[in-house]
Design a protein around this motif. Structure first.
Motif, PDB file in Angstrom:
ATOM      1  N   SER A   1       0.857  -1.188   0.000  1.00 53.99           N
ATOM      2  CA  SER A   1       0.000   0.000   0.000  1.00 53.99           C
ATOM      3  C   SER A   1       0.886   1.229   0.000  1.00 53.99           C
ATOM      4  O   SER A   1       2.015   1.199   0.507  1.00 53.99           O
TER       5      SER A   1
ATOM      6  N   SER B   1       0.586   5.717   0.116  1.00 55.56           N
ATOM      7  CA  SER B   1      -0.226   6.926   0.168  1.00 55.56           C
ATOM      8  C   SER B   1       0.683   8.150   0.216  1.00 55.56           C
ATOM      9  O   SER B   1       1.784   8.091   0.758  1.00 55.56           O
TER      10      SER B   1
ATOM     11  N   SER C   1      -4.315  14.335  -2.416  1.00 54.09           N
ATOM     12  CA  SER C   1      -3.886  13.146  -1.680  1.00 54.09           C
ATOM     13  C   SER C   1      -4.277  11.912  -2.472  1.00 54.09           C
ATOM     14  O   SER C   1      -5.295  11.893  -3.172  1.00 54.09           O
TER      15      SER C   1
ATOM     16  N   SER D   1      -3.997   7.377  -2.501  1.00 55.80           N
ATOM     17  CA  SER D   1      -3.617   6.131  -1.847  1.00 55.80           C
ATOM     18  C   SER D   1      -3.994   4.959  -2.737  1.00 55.80           C
ATOM     19  O   SER D   1      -4.929   5.039  -3.539  1.00 55.80           O
TER      20      SER D   1
ATOM     21  N   GLY E   1      -1.903  10.209   2.322  1.00 56.88           N
ATOM     22  CA  GLY E   1      -3.194   9.815   1.751  1.00 56.88           C
ATOM     23  C   GLY E   1      -4.010   8.965   2.708  1.00 56.88           C
ATOM     24  O   GLY E   1      -3.487   8.357   3.635  1.00 56.88           O
ATOM     25  N   GLU E   2      -5.324   8.936   2.515  1.00 57.53           N
ATOM     26  CA  GLU E   2      -6.200   8.136   3.351  1.00 57.53           C
ATOM     27  C   GLU E   2      -6.473   6.790   2.685  1.00 57.53           C
ATOM     28  O   GLU E   2      -6.552   6.701   1.468  1.00 57.53           O
ATOM     29  N   LYS E   3      -6.641   5.741   3.489  1.00 58.61           N
ATOM     30  CA  LYS E   3      -6.933   4.427   2.951  1.00 58.61           C
ATOM     31  C   LYS E   3      -8.284   4.441   2.261  1.00 58.61           C
ATOM     32  O   LYS E   3      -9.253   5.002   2.775  1.00 58.61           O
TER      33      LYS E   3
END
Length: 339
Positions: A31, A33, A72, A74, A298-300
Motif C-alpha cells: 500500500s 499513500s 492526496s 492512496s 493519503g487516506e486508505k
C-alpha cells in the motif's frame, strides 16, 4: 584537491545509495499513500502569469485556490507495488482539497467507483456559480445528489465501457493489455538514469530534528533534463506504446538554473520530497514556489457509507433536466459547469 574530490564522490555514493534503498522500500510495500501540494502563495502564482494576454490573466480566485490546493492519493494492492499491474489493485482513492475543504474525491473499491464533489465551491472559484440542489426537482435525480455534495457510486465496468464507446475504440469494454517494461529494459533504464544522476547531481547530507536526515540533490535543470532524455532515446522503441522522448532542441529555452530537491528520510524511509522551482520562473516577483510530496499523507480507500448507486445515463439526464429546471439556457448552464 584530489582528497576533496574523493570525499565528494564518497558522499554522492552514500547519499545515492540511501535514496535507492528508501525508494526500494516503497516498492516492496503493498500500500502507498502520499499528499502533493504547492508551497507557494497567490502573489507568486499571479507573477508566473505576468505575460498573459490582457483579459486572460489568472483570476484571483484561481490563484487562491491553487496556492492552498492539495492532492492526496492512496492505493492498495495484492502484490508489492513494484510488481503490481491494474488487475492487482484492490482499492484506490484520490482527493483534491482547497482552503474551503474537500472539493473533489473519488474512490475505487471492489466493483464500484465512488464520487463526490463540492460543485458550489468549485463554481464560485471558477466564476461560474452552480444552481443549488434545492432549486432542482427530484427528476434531476443523480445530478441533484451530486450538486448536494453526496456520495454516488457507479459500476466501474460501466465506466470503462462508456469510456471505450466515447473514444470510438474497437472492442469497447474489453480493456487492452497494459503495456509493461520487461525486466531487461527496466535494468537498462535504471542504469541509464543512475549514470546521468552520478554525472550531474551534487548531493549533500545533514541531520534534521527528531532523528530525520536530509539529502539535498542539486543539478542544473536544462542540462539534467537534456541528458536524461538523451539516455532514454535509444530505449524509445522498448518503452510502452513506442513513446517519443523530448530532445535537446525541446529543452533549449528551458532555464539552466540549479534546482534543489530536498529528500527527508527517517529510519531509512522516505517521508518527504520538496523541490524548489522558484528560480526556473526567471521572475524576481516569484518569491515562493516549490512542489512538496509527503509520503503517508493519503487516506486508505474504503467504500463510503450511504452512497447512492446510479447509472451514467441518469447523471446525463439529470444534468440536462437540471439546466431546464434552473431557468438557465443550455449554453449558459454548461458554461457554469465548465467554469
Amino acid at each position: 584537491m584530489a582528497g576533496s574530490a574523493a570525499c565528494g564522490t564518497v558522499e554522492n555514493l552514500s547519499a545515492g545509495q540511501k535514496l535507492d534503498q528508501a525508494v526500494e522500500k516503497l516498492g516492496k510495500e503493498r500500500s502507498l499513500s502520499f499528499e502533493l501540494d504547492l508551497d507557494t502563495d497567490a502573489a507568486s502564482l499571479k507573477a508566473l502569469d505576468a505575460e498573459a494576454e490582457p483579459g486572460e490573466e489568472m483570476p484571483e480566485e484561481v490563484a487562491e485556490l491553487l496556492s492552498d490546493a492539495r492532492i492526496s492519493f492512496s492505493v492498495q494492492s495484492k502484490k508489492p507495488i513494484e510488481e503490481s499491474g491494474e488487475k492487482d489493485l484492490t482499492a484506490m482513492a484520490m482527493k483534491f482539497s482547497g482552503q474551503d475543504g474537500d472539493l473533489f474525491e473519488y474512490r475505487l473499491v471492489g466493483d464500484y467507483t465512488y464520487v463526490r464533489a463540492d460543485l458550489d465551491a468549485i463554481g464560485r472559484m471558477s466564476g461560474g456559480p452552480m444552481p443549488s440542489a434545492d432549486e432542482l426537482p427530484d427528476s434531476a435525480g443523480a445530478f441533484k445528489k451530486l450538486l448536494a455534495g453526496e456520495w454516488i457510486k457507479i459500476s466501474t465496468k460501466e465506466l470503462k465501457e462508456t469510456s471505450g464507446q466515447m473514444s470510438g475504440a474497437e472492442g469497447a469494454g474489453e480493456p487492452s493489455a497494459e503495456p509493461t517494461l520487461d525486466a531487461r529494459t527496466q535494468k537498462k533504464l535504471t542504469r541509464a538514469l543512475r549514470q546521468v544522476i552520478a554525472r550531474q547531481v551534487d548531493f549533500t547530507t545533514s541531520e534534521g530534528p527528531d532523528g530525520t536526515e536530509h539529502i539535498k540533490a542539486t543539478a542544473p535543470f536544462r542540462t539534467l533534463m537534456t541528458e536524461l532524455f538523451d539516455e532514454l532515446g535509444p530505449l524509445t522503441e522498448q518503452l510502452p506504446m513506442g513513446a517519443e522522448t523530448p530532445t535537446a532542441k525541446d529543452f533549449k529555452d528551458v532555464p539552466n538554473e540549479k534546482v534543489t530537491a530536498d529528500f527527508t528520510l527517517k529510519n531509512g524511509e522516505l517521508t518527504e520530497v520538496s523541490v524548489d522551482l522558484a528560480k526556473l520562473a526567471e521572475n524576481a516577483k516569484v518569491k515562493k514556489f516549490a512542489l512538496v510530496l509527503r509520503l503517508g499523507g493519503g487516506e486508505k480507500a474504503t467504500a463510503p457509507a450511504n452512497a447512492t448507486e446510479v447509472r451514467i445515463d441518469e447523471i446525463v439526464e439529470g444534468l440536462f433536466g437540471g439546466f431546464a429546471a434552473s431557468g438557465l439556457g443550455e449554453e449558459e448552464f454548461m458554461e457554469g459547469i465548465e467554469g
